[in-house]
Design a protein around this motif. Structure first.
Motif, mmCIF file in Angstrom:
data_model
loop_
_atom_site.group_PDB
_atom_site.id
_atom_site.type_symbol
_atom_site.label_atom_id
_atom_site.label_comp_id
_atom_site.label_asym_id
_atom_site.label_seq_id
_atom_site.Cartn_x
_atom_site.Cartn_y
_atom_site.Cartn_z
ATOM 1 N N SER A 7 44.921 -40.251 46.296
ATOM 2 C CA SER A 7 44.856 -39.846 44.890
ATOM 3 C C SER A 7 44.282 -41.014 44.073
ATOM 4 O O SER A 7 44.251 -42.154 44.551
ATOM 5 C CB SER A 7 46.255 -39.505 44.372
ATOM 6 O OG SER A 7 47.032 -40.687 44.362
ATOM 7 N N ARG A 8 43.863 -40.706 42.835
ATOM 8 C CA ARG A 8 43.298 -41.771 41.996
ATOM 9 C C ARG A 8 44.328 -42.867 41.737
ATOM 10 O O ARG A 8 44.012 -44.047 41.751
ATOM 11 C CB ARG A 8 42.812 -41.181 40.668
ATOM 12 C CG ARG A 8 41.546 -40.382 40.822
ATOM 13 C CD ARG A 8 40.882 -40.150 39.468
ATOM 14 N NE ARG A 8 39.778 -39.224 39.643
ATOM 15 C CZ ARG A 8 39.893 -37.905 39.530
ATOM 16 N NH1 ARG A 8 41.045 -37.358 39.216
ATOM 17 N NH2 ARG A 8 38.844 -37.126 39.714
ATOM 18 N N PHE A 12 44.015 -46.785 42.631
ATOM 19 C CA PHE A 12 44.166 -47.851 41.629
ATOM 20 C C PHE A 12 45.241 -48.834 42.067
ATOM 21 O O PHE A 12 45.024 -50.056 42.048
ATOM 22 C CB PHE A 12 44.529 -47.271 40.251
ATOM 23 C CG PHE A 12 44.895 -48.343 39.264
ATOM 24 C CD1 PHE A 12 43.907 -49.079 38.625
ATOM 25 C CD2 PHE A 12 46.226 -48.669 39.015
ATOM 26 C CE1 PHE A 12 44.240 -50.118 37.754
ATOM 27 C CE2 PHE A 12 46.576 -49.701 38.154
ATOM 28 C CZ PHE A 12 45.573 -50.430 37.515
ATOM 29 N N MET A 13 46.407 -48.320 42.534
ATOM 30 C CA MET A 13 47.500 -49.214 42.911
ATOM 31 C C MET A 13 47.118 -50.063 44.126
ATOM 32 O O MET A 13 47.495 -51.233 44.211
ATOM 33 C CB MET A 13 48.781 -48.414 43.217
ATOM 34 C CG MET A 13 49.440 -47.806 41.999
ATOM 35 S SD MET A 13 49.708 -48.952 40.639
ATOM 36 C CE MET A 13 50.988 -50.010 41.288
ATOM 37 N N VAL A 19 44.213 -57.265 44.720
ATOM 38 C CA VAL A 19 43.777 -58.399 43.891
ATOM 39 C C VAL A 19 44.959 -59.326 43.605
ATOM 40 O O VAL A 19 44.857 -60.554 43.749
ATOM 41 C CB VAL A 19 43.131 -57.883 42.570
ATOM 42 C CG1 VAL A 19 42.897 -59.020 41.594
ATOM 43 C CG2 VAL A 19 41.825 -57.161 42.871
ATOM 44 N N CYS A 20 46.103 -58.723 43.218
ATOM 45 C CA CYS A 20 47.284 -59.544 42.916
ATOM 46 C C CYS A 20 47.733 -60.325 44.154
ATOM 47 O O CYS A 20 48.003 -61.523 44.077
ATOM 48 C CB CYS A 20 48.443 -58.690 42.420
ATOM 49 S SG CYS A 20 48.148 -57.973 40.821
ATOM 50 N N TRP A 21 47.815 -59.615 45.294
ATOM 51 C CA TRP A 21 48.276 -60.272 46.526
ATOM 52 C C TRP A 21 47.387 -61.451 46.887
ATOM 53 O O TRP A 21 47.880 -62.526 47.229
ATOM 54 C CB TRP A 21 48.255 -59.277 47.691
ATOM 55 C CG TRP A 21 49.581 -58.658 47.969
ATOM 56 C CD1 TRP A 21 50.092 -57.541 47.377
ATOM 57 C CD2 TRP A 21 50.569 -59.120 48.900
ATOM 58 N NE1 TRP A 21 51.334 -57.280 47.897
ATOM 59 C CE2 TRP A 21 51.652 -58.217 48.833
ATOM 60 C CE3 TRP A 21 50.642 -60.190 49.783
ATOM 61 C CZ2 TRP A 21 52.791 -58.365 49.608
ATOM 62 C CZ3 TRP A 21 51.778 -60.318 50.562
ATOM 63 C CH2 TRP A 21 52.839 -59.433 50.467
ATOM 64 N N LEU A 22 46.086 -61.243 46.835
ATOM 65 C CA LEU A 22 45.188 -62.322 47.268
ATOM 66 C C LEU A 22 45.316 -63.514 46.318
ATOM 67 O O LEU A 22 45.387 -64.668 46.746
ATOM 68 C CB LEU A 22 43.741 -61.819 47.370
ATOM 69 C CG LEU A 22 43.547 -60.762 48.480
ATOM 70 C CD1 LEU A 22 42.130 -60.220 48.501
ATOM 71 C CD2 LEU A 22 43.925 -61.309 49.859
ATOM 72 N N PHE A 23 45.385 -63.211 44.991
ATOM 73 C CA PHE A 23 45.545 -64.314 44.037
ATOM 74 C C PHE A 23 46.878 -65.039 44.281
ATOM 75 O O PHE A 23 46.923 -66.279 44.329
ATOM 76 C CB PHE A 23 45.490 -63.802 42.590
ATOM 77 C CG PHE A 23 45.647 -64.905 41.578
ATOM 78 C CD1 PHE A 23 44.546 -65.639 41.154
ATOM 79 C CD2 PHE A 23 46.900 -65.254 41.084
ATOM 80 C CE1 PHE A 23 44.695 -66.692 40.251
ATOM 81 C CE2 PHE A 23 47.058 -66.305 40.186
ATOM 82 C CZ PHE A 23 45.947 -67.018 39.763
ATOM 83 N N SER A 209 36.933 -44.099 51.531
ATOM 84 C CA SER A 209 37.949 -43.224 50.921
ATOM 85 C C SER A 209 38.868 -44.008 49.989
ATOM 86 O O SER A 209 39.501 -43.425 49.108
ATOM 87 C CB SER A 209 38.772 -42.511 51.996
ATOM 88 O OG SER A 209 39.783 -43.373 52.508
ATOM 89 N N MET A 210 38.944 -45.326 50.186
ATOM 90 C CA MET A 210 39.779 -46.146 49.289
ATOM 91 C C MET A 210 39.054 -46.397 47.963
ATOM 92 O O MET A 210 39.580 -47.042 47.063
ATOM 93 C CB MET A 210 40.136 -47.467 49.947
ATOM 94 C CG MET A 210 41.602 -47.593 50.349
ATOM 95 S SD MET A 210 42.718 -47.137 49.037
ATOM 96 C CE MET A 210 44.234 -46.929 49.897
ATOM 97 N N PHE A 211 37.827 -45.891 47.832
ATOM 98 C CA PHE A 211 37.110 -45.952 46.549
ATOM 99 C C PHE A 211 36.928 -44.536 45.988
ATOM 100 O O PHE A 211 37.158 -44.295 44.812
ATOM 101 C CB PHE A 211 35.733 -46.609 46.726
ATOM 102 C CG PHE A 211 35.826 -48.065 47.093
ATOM 103 C CD1 PHE A 211 36.017 -49.032 46.108
ATOM 104 C CD2 PHE A 211 35.746 -48.475 48.406
ATOM 105 C CE1 PHE A 211 36.125 -50.378 46.441
ATOM 106 C CE2 PHE A 211 35.852 -49.818 48.755
ATOM 107 C CZ PHE A 211 36.040 -50.770 47.768
ATOM 108 N N THR A 212 36.506 -43.610 46.863
ATOM 109 C CA THR A 212 36.182 -42.261 46.381
ATOM 110 C C THR A 212 37.381 -41.322 46.445
ATOM 111 O O THR A 212 37.437 -40.337 45.720
ATOM 112 C CB THR A 212 35.078 -41.641 47.249
ATOM 113 O OG1 THR A 212 35.591 -41.482 48.592
ATOM 114 C CG2 THR A 212 33.833 -42.520 47.306
#
Ligand code: HEM
Length: 252
Positions: A7-8, A12-13, A19-23, A209-212
């Motif tokens: 799902s969208r 998003f999550m 991004v949060c994890w890598l930072f 699929s993790m984008f679309t």
């Protein structure tokens, strides 16, 4: 024909999380001093040059707090629709078949199917559901590590120092141990996840699929035959009209 896989909000999550994890992982490494520094002094110097000594800690705490707050909101608002079905899915282990899957997938990646056949090992993988055995294991570790990191991070960030609600020294020491252990486990498994999800041969459609949000029907049929069969049985295969459903509706 395309089938909705994520799902969208799940997409998003996932990327917000990534991004949060890598930072947090990279800035967390930079916070470590002396013998605890796992990369090298140059890594710490680089981050201190970018954020300053205190700024580095503030940035780590700020991103960690935003991550915890956004997840808390997501869990509260999407508990029944997405979070619980996701947890049910990743906790659905079938030990015998999952062990065979891990063994054969490992050999398949290292040796390839031809060598496996020569060795007398069947390269055929046991059929998988929405997630394969490897994805389920990494997801369980990620959820457990996230809970450990969030609780201990909040405790160290807001319940220590000169505040009246400060935790005792022993409790804080345990927080540090658990925080490091969770981060350490994920520092090992995240590269595995990123390789298997984004770089391993045949995973292109899953990555897209993790984008679309969608995967080709043929991909689902081949990689996730049990999920595909459950969609078929539920009469949920309707091409682009799948867009109206969340991925979770289809996981069940
Ligand atoms: C930047 C690197 C990353 C890439 C390229 C990546 C890629 C992917 C892809 C393609 C999937 C979907 C697999 C499928 O549909 O079968 C996925 C799922 C997942 N990833 Fe990542 N990922 C990354 C970082 C992370 C990080 C840092 C975490 C945090 C622990 C994470 C946790 C998860 C989890 C729990 C799932 C299953 C959840 C879901 O399907 O919504 N990923 N990832």
């Amino acid at each position: 024909m395309m089938i909705r896989r994520h799902s969208r909000s799940a997409i998003f999550m996932h990327w917000f999380n990534a991004v949060c994890w890598l930072f947090l992982l990279f800035s967390g490494f930079a916070l470590l001093v002396g013998d605890m520094q796992p990369i090298g002094q140059w890594w710490r110097n680089l981050w201190v040059a970018l954020f300053g000594e205190r700024g580095l800690l503030v940035a780590h705490l700020l991103v960690g707090s935003v991550w915890v707050a956004v997840y808390a909101i997501y869990i509260l608002t999407s508990c029944r629709r997405e979070v619980l079905p996701f947890l049910r899915e990743i906790l659905h282990f079938k030990p015998a078949s999952d062990l065979v899957w891990c063994f054969r997938k490992g050999l398949w990646l290292v040796l390839g199917p031809k060598v496996m056949l020569k060795m007398g090992v069947d390269p055929k993988l046991p059929p998988q559901g929405f997630y394969n055995a490897g994805q389920r294991m990494v997801a369980v570790l990620a959820v457990a590590a996230s809970i450990g990191l969030a609780i201990t991070g909040v405790a160290m960030g807001y319940f220590s120092g000169n505040v009246s609600w400060a935790l005792g020294e022993n409790a804080l020491l345990w927080c540090i141990v658990v925080h490091f252990a969770c981060a350490g486990v994920m520092a090992i498994f995240l590269p595995v996840h990123i390789y298997m999800a984004a770089l391993a041969p045949g995973e292109g459609p899953a990555l897209r699929s993790m984008f679309t949000g969608f995967v080709p029907q043929s991909h689902a049929q081949h990689h996730n035959p049990l999920w595909f069969a459950s969609l078929k049985a539920a009469g949920a295969l309707g091409g682009e009209t799948q867009e109206q459903h969340s991925n979770v509706a289809q996981k069940g």
